[in-house]
Design an enzyme around this catalytic site. Structure first.
Site, short mmCIF file in Angstrom:
data_model
loop_
_atom_site.label_atom_id
_atom_site.label_comp_id
_atom_site.label_asym_id
_atom_site.label_seq_id
_atom_site.Cartn_x
_atom_site.Cartn_y
_atom_site.Cartn_z
N LYS A 93 0.95 -1.32 -0.07
CA LYS A 93 0.04 0.03 0.05
C LYS A 93 0.77 1.20 -0.06
CE LYS A 93 -2.92 3.09 2.86
NZ LYS A 93 -3.72 3.30 4.00
N GLY A 106 -11.38 7.56 6.39
CA GLY A 106 -12.14 8.72 6.48
C GLY A 106 -13.71 8.00 6.96
N ASN A 141 -9.25 1.80 9.49
CA ASN A 141 -8.65 1.41 10.62
C ASN A 141 -9.16 2.15 11.84
OD1 ASN A 141 -5.04 1.00 11.36
ND2 ASN A 141 -6.78 0.63 12.69
N THR A 142 -9.16 3.32 12.00
CA THR A 142 -9.68 3.98 13.19
C THR A 142 -11.24 3.58 13.55
OG1 THR A 142 -7.88 5.71 12.37
CG2 THR A 142 -9.76 6.46 14.09
#
Lengths: 268, 66
Positions: free
Chosen positions: A109, A197, A218-219
């Site tokens: 990535k 996002g 992820n977050t």
């Protein structure tokens, strides 16, 4: 495809020639510990996980468990990222180290950041790095802004997937520009994945309803109050959104349209 | 002689190879990758890779990230 209940098994995602049955890709940062990472990753049903490449902590206990012990490459496709790189050269070095680390595995990535406050990608450096990495045989999944022309350019340079942001990394703002994402999808011949996002399950569903091939997050999972439960919510949202995209939403209309027949009423 | 290991100065014996360095840090057998002066050195070549004064060695591994 004939009309029948949605089955992920019958709707594979192919990236760089490899077939996947989950369209949810997850990061492995920000979790409390490796056990939570492992459980949330399992709950997400993910087959591709991102990792970062960093210096070993010289002097730390070398027997401490590693993220690749919790998520073994024999079970997951490991997607090393170039997070933290602010120029093409650092990103290229990171990819070369990752390939050595993972025994020749060449899926990466690529993200080259331009600004620590917004974490927006530096697209000029991203293009430079892409050219070198593709030439060196890497299979590049590239993080980019939601610029329609840049997405096409990155595809033309040989990226195996293009991954526009929905909103800044870690912001949880959801898809800020659905029209651009839609355009990117319509122009593309390689998989388009929203990367960054997403804030909650509906954001992931919207990405899929726009026709994206997958979502990387992820977050939104790791920083949820209950990451493991959120991981399962995301897995369902991705499937629901994908199924809705394939099924075809109804056109938006300005006026009502009755769902019950108007003929045959016994009153009036 | 002195080298820079992960950005920190380190004194090592003059005849140290990369394999010696990795072993001396307790990292043998760990899943890692090594760069010397910005060039990746494949794992199989650690024993034949001599270190030189002021070499900049980076030893990296995978950690959680998004």
């Amino acid at each position: 495809m004939s009309d029948q209940p949605y089955s992920p098994a019958a709707d594979p995602l192919v990236i760089a020639g490899k077939t996947y049955h989950s369209r949810l890709l997850t990061g492995t940062g920000k979790y409390r510990d490796l056990e939570e990472t492992r459980l949330a990753t399992e709950a997400a049903g993910t087959e591709i996980v991102t990792v970062a490449i960093r210096r070993t902590n010289i002097g730390q206990d070398p027997n401490q468990p590693n993220v690749l012990d919790a998520l073994p490459p024999s079970r997951y496709t490991i997607l090393p990222n170039t997070a933290g790189c602010y120029n093409a050269e650092d990103a290229i070095r990171t990819c070369r180290l990752a390939r050595e680390l993972l025994d020749g595995h060449d899926l990466v990535k690529l993200e080259v950041l331009g600004d620590p406050k917004t974490l927006y990608p530096d697209l000029l450096e991203t293009l430079k790095a892409t050219e070198v990495l593709v030439k060196e045989g890497f299979k590049v999944m590239v993080y980019t802004s939601d610029d329609v022309l840049m997405a096409k350019r990155l595809e033309e340079l040989g990226c195996v997937a293009v991954m526009p942001l929905a909103a800044p990394i870690g912001s949880g703002l959801g898809i800020r520009n659905p029209f651009n994402i839609r355009q990117i999808v319509e122009n593309a011949k390689v998989p388009i994945l929203v990367d960054a996002g997403v804030g909650t399950a509906s954001d992931a569903a919207v990405a899929m309803e726009l026709g994206c091939d997958g979502v990387l997050m992820n977050t939104a999972i790791a920083s949820a109050r209950q990451p493991i439960r959120m991981a399962s919510a995301m897995a369902r949202a991705i499937e629901a959104g994908r199924a809705a995209f394939l099924a075809g939403r109804i056109p938006r209309k300005a006026f009502a349209s009755a769902s019950s027949p108007l003929d045959g009423t016994f009153f009036g | 002689m002195n080298i820079l290991l992960n950005g920190q100065p380190l004194e090592i014996p003059d005849d140290f190879t990369l394999a010696n360095l990795v072993e001396s840090r307790g990292l043998s057998g760990r899943r890692l990758a090594v760069e010397v002066n910005r060039e990746v050195v494949p794992r199989s070549r650690y024993p034949q890779h001599p270190l030189n004064p002021n070499d900049r060695v980076e030893i990296v591994h995978a950690i959680g990230g998004g």
